[in-house]
Design a protein around this motif. Structure first.
Motif, PDB file in Angstrom:
ATOM      1  N   THR A  85      13.460   3.435 -13.205  1.00 19.32           N
ATOM      2  CA  THR A  85      13.529   2.358 -14.210  1.00 19.32           C
ATOM      3  C   THR A  85      14.551   2.645 -15.312  1.00 19.32           C
ATOM      4  N   SER A  86      15.210   3.791 -15.240  1.00 18.43           N
ATOM      5  CA  SER A  86      16.121   4.168 -16.320  1.00 18.43           C
ATOM      6  C   SER A  86      17.492   3.525 -16.138  1.00 18.43           C
ATOM      7  N   GLU A  87      18.255   3.456 -17.231  1.00 23.89           N
ATOM      8  CA  GLU A  87      19.585   2.863 -17.196  1.00 23.89           C
ATOM      9  C   GLU A  87      20.565   3.699 -16.376  1.00 23.89           C
ATOM     10  N   THR A  88      20.303   4.978 -16.252  1.00 23.03           N
ATOM     11  CA  THR A  88      21.215   5.858 -15.527  1.00 23.03           C
ATOM     12  C   THR A  88      21.005   5.807 -14.020  1.00 23.03           C
ATOM     13  N   TYR A  89      19.938   5.192 -13.584  1.00 22.13           N
ATOM     14  CA  TYR A  89      19.652   5.090 -12.156  1.00 22.13           C
ATOM     15  C   TYR A  89      20.632   4.104 -11.529  1.00 22.13           C
ATOM     16  N   PRO A  90      21.217   4.421 -10.358  1.00 17.04           N
ATOM     17  CA  PRO A  90      22.190   3.521  -9.734  1.00 17.04           C
ATOM     18  C   PRO A  90      21.660   2.094  -9.603  1.00 17.04           C
ATOM     19  N   GLU A  91      22.402   1.129 -10.125  1.00 15.30           N
ATOM     20  CA  GLU A  91      21.921  -0.251 -10.223  1.00 15.30           C
ATOM     21  C   GLU A  91      21.573  -0.844  -8.867  1.00 15.30           C
ATOM     22  N   ARG A  92      22.439  -0.684  -7.882  1.00 15.64           N
ATOM     23  CA  ARG A  92      22.160  -1.284  -6.576  1.00 15.64           C
ATOM     24  C   ARG A  92      20.944  -0.656  -5.919  1.00 15.64           C
ATOM     25  N   LEU A  93      20.746   0.627  -6.144  1.00 11.43           N
ATOM     26  CA  LEU A  93      19.614   1.326  -5.545  1.00 11.43           C
ATOM     27  C   LEU A  93      18.286   0.844  -6.129  1.00 11.43           C
ATOM     28  N   LYS A  94      18.319   0.380  -7.370  1.00 11.41           N
ATOM     29  CA  LYS A  94      17.108  -0.126  -8.012  1.00 11.41           C
ATOM     30  C   LYS A  94      16.486  -1.279  -7.225  1.00 11.41           C
ATOM     31  N   HIS A  95      17.324  -2.036  -6.535  1.00  8.87           N
ATOM     32  CA  HIS A  95      16.861  -3.240  -5.850  1.00  8.87           C
ATOM     33  C   HIS A  95      16.404  -2.972  -4.421  1.00  8.87           C
ATOM     34  N   CYS A  96      16.346  -1.713  -4.029  1.00  3.46           N
ATOM     35  CA  CYS A  96      15.877  -1.343  -2.688  1.00  3.46           C
ATOM     36  C   CYS A  96      14.413  -0.919  -2.783  1.00  3.46           C
ATOM     37  N   ILE A  97      13.566  -1.563  -2.022  1.00  2.00           N
ATOM     38  CA  ILE A  97      12.126  -1.378  -2.163  1.00  2.00           C
ATOM     39  C   ILE A  97      11.696   0.064  -1.915  1.00  2.00           C
ATOM     40  N   ASP A  98      12.404   0.766  -1.042  1.00  2.00           N
ATOM     41  CA  ASP A  98      12.013   2.128  -0.697  1.00  2.00           C
ATOM     42  C   ASP A  98      12.889   3.187  -1.353  1.00  2.00           C
ATOM     43  N   SER A  99      13.619   2.814  -2.388  1.00  2.00           N
ATOM     44  CA  SER A  99      14.460   3.790  -3.088  1.00  2.00           C
ATOM     45  C   SER A  99      13.590   4.843  -3.768  1.00  2.00           C
ATOM     46  N   PRO A 100      14.116   6.050  -3.956  1.00  2.00           N
ATOM     47  CA  PRO A 100      13.311   7.127  -4.552  1.00  2.00           C
ATOM     48  C   PRO A 100      12.951   6.848  -6.005  1.00  2.00           C
ATOM     49  N   THR A 242      22.190   4.111   9.298  1.00  2.00           N
ATOM     50  CA  THR A 242      22.661   3.733   7.965  1.00  2.00           C
ATOM     51  C   THR A 242      23.124   2.288   7.942  1.00  2.00           C
ATOM     52  N   ALA A 243      23.822   1.855   8.992  1.00  2.00           N
ATOM     53  CA  ALA A 243      24.273   0.466   9.080  1.00  2.00           C
ATOM     54  C   ALA A 243      23.089  -0.488   9.142  1.00  2.00           C
ATOM     55  N   ASP A 244      22.067  -0.129   9.910  1.00  2.00           N
ATOM     56  CA  ASP A 244      20.863  -0.965   9.987  1.00  2.00           C
ATOM     57  C   ASP A 244      20.190  -1.090   8.621  1.00  2.00           C
ATOM     58  N   ILE A 245      20.106   0.032   7.909  1.00  2.00           N
ATOM     59  CA  ILE A 245      19.491   0.016   6.577  1.00  2.00           C
ATOM     60  C   ILE A 245      20.302  -0.861   5.632  1.00  2.00           C
ATOM     61  N   ALA A 246      21.627  -0.712   5.682  1.00  2.00           N
ATOM     62  CA  ALA A 246      22.502  -1.527   4.834  1.00  2.00           C
ATOM     63  C   ALA A 246      22.295  -3.009   5.120  1.00  2.00           C
ATOM     64  N   ASN A 247      22.182  -3.378   6.386  1.00  2.00           N
ATOM     65  CA  ASN A 247      21.923  -4.772   6.743  1.00  2.00           C
ATOM     66  C   ASN A 247      20.580  -5.235   6.206  1.00  2.00           C
ATOM     67  N   SER A 248      19.568  -4.358   6.253  1.00  2.00           N
ATOM     68  CA  SER A 248      18.241  -4.731   5.738  1.00  2.00           C
ATOM     69  C   SER A 248      18.264  -4.920   4.230  1.00  2.00           C
ATOM     70  N   TYR A 249      19.200  -4.256   3.545  1.00  2.00           N
ATOM     71  CA  TYR A 249      19.372  -4.420   2.104  1.00  2.00           C
ATOM     72  C   TYR A 249      20.301  -5.599   1.773  1.00  2.00           C
ATOM     73  N   ASN A 250      20.725  -6.315   2.809  1.00  2.00           N
ATOM     74  CA  ASN A 250      21.640  -7.456   2.641  1.00  2.00           C
ATOM     75  C   ASN A 250      22.978  -7.023   2.057  1.00  2.00           C
ATOM     76  N   ARG A 251      23.467  -5.868   2.527  1.00  2.00           N
ATOM     77  CA  ARG A 251      24.772  -5.363   2.118  1.00  2.00           C
ATOM     78  C   ARG A 251      25.778  -5.597   3.243  1.00  2.00           C
TER      79      ARG A 251
END
Length: 367
Positions: A85-100, A242-251
């Motif tokens: 939830t911090s500002e320093t956390y990578p912004e795009r990663l914040k929107h991934c449900i399973d991000s650390p 990795t490509a499959d995961i990227a597609n699941s993240y709509n990237r």
């Protein structure tokens, strides 16, 4: 994030059966990681999706002790910690449900207002694959992208080295804690990577080294980036995951095509065939399809000169736009009898020369 906050976040990470998605659910409900441990069990069981099995290990006494030990390691190694939830956390990663819930950093990574792309592929990269990867990074360097990869053999280390050569920031996403490095032979590149970016991992120093860690690591590679590029891949491989995961993240996903008889091109060809990736035939396909603008350039745009040297194809496009005002990319390609992929690169070169400029809606006009 205080040291006490970090202690309880680490303790929650240590709970077996509570992964990142469940941890976020518990934290959002209780308000903090510390509050999770102080909440009554009956109240936790009222949370949707939380059952007895999930929290059976939550109240074991060993989690705080384990967290204290890892906290000492973090402090002794000057590791930076980024909470989800911090500002320093990578912004795009914040929107991934399973991000650390917690991301560890070594180095000096700066993702502020940066284009970020991941480059992945086989560990058995071919000579032509190396050449394409190096050319890709070199030609994209003017946009100052951050190059992300997994610091493994083959494609990964090729991408990191190309980024360093072109003075670009690069990030190695590791499948282990910062108490070790894999492969050991890449230890010689660590200082250069840290000086030009750094490393991310969500693994503790006590986590066992396991091949499944690499698959888990891949979600960070895919999630942190706006696009993932697969240089080469066999029919099966971690880069396809990795490509499959990227597609699941709509990237966006790009794949470099190859001959059907080449074993290291089967994976890329399949991604393209199944419409799971854009066909990447030239480095300039990336900024065109991602809509990177001229103002994003690392270096200031070359100002239009009184007499700009244009090649024959550029002259055809320039004269067409001069006579027809603003035009769509497809209209230019059709009228100038030129393939769209070739025209995209041509227009970018003309932008750099300061003679045309892009407009919203894939329109172009003469400056």
């Amino acid at each position: 994030m205080t040291e006490n906050d970090l202690l309880f976040i680490l303790a929650l990470q240590n709970v077996s059966g509570v992964g990142d998605t469940t941890a976020k659910k518990l934290i959002n409900h209780c308000g903090s990681a510390e509050a999770v441990f102080k909440e009554k069990k009956d109240n936790l069981l009222k949370i949707d999706g939380i059952g007895h099995v999930t929290i059976s290990d939550l109240f074991s006494k060993g989690h705080i002790e384990a967290a204290q030990s890892e906290l000492q390691f973090i402090k002794s190694e000057n590791i930076k910690c980024h909470y989800f939830t911090s500002e320093t956390y990578p912004e795009r990663l914040k929107h991934c449900i399973d991000s650390p819930i917690l991301l560890f950093e070594a180095g000096n990574i700066n993702l502020n207002k940066k284009h970020i792309i991941s480059i992945v592929g086989t560990r058995k990269i071919t000579t032509s694959g190396i050449a394409f990867c190096e050319k890709l990074v070199e030609e994209l360097a003017i946009f100052n992208p951050v190059i992300v990869s997994g610091f493994a053999y083959g494609t990964d280390i090729t991408a990191h080295k190309a980024a360093i050569k072109n003075n670009l920031q690069t990030i190695g996403c590791l499948a282990h804690g910062f108490n070790q490095i894999y492969p050991k032979v890449h230890k010689k590149y660590m200082a250069e990577v840290e000086n030009n970016g750094g490393f991310f991992t969500d693994f503790w120093s006590t986590d066992a080294f396991d091949r499944n860690n690499f698959l888990k690591r891949n979600r960070i590679i895919a999630g942190i980036s706006e696009a993932t590029i697969v240089i080469e891949s066999a029919e099966k491989g971690g880069s396809l995951v990795t490509a499959d995961i990227a597609n699941s993240y709509n990237r966006d996903v790009f794949a470099v095509p190859g001959r059907t008889t080449d074993s290291q091109s089967i994976g890329c060809n399949n991604l393209i065939k199944r419409q799971q990736a854009h066909l990447l035939s030239t480095p300039l396909d990336v900024p065109y399809l991602l809509n990177w603008q001229l103002e994003d350039l690392k270096q200031p745009a070359v100002q239009k000169q009184l007499f700009v040297e244009l090649d024959d194809n550029e002259k055809v496009v320039y004269n067409y736009l001069k006579d027809n005002d603003k035009q769509l990319l497809d209209s230019i390609a059709l009228s100038c009898n030129m393939p769209t992929y070739k025209l995209a690169g041509l227009l970018l070169n003309m932008e750099l020369k300061g003679v045309v400029r892009p407009l919203p809606g894939k329109l172009f006009e003469v400056v």
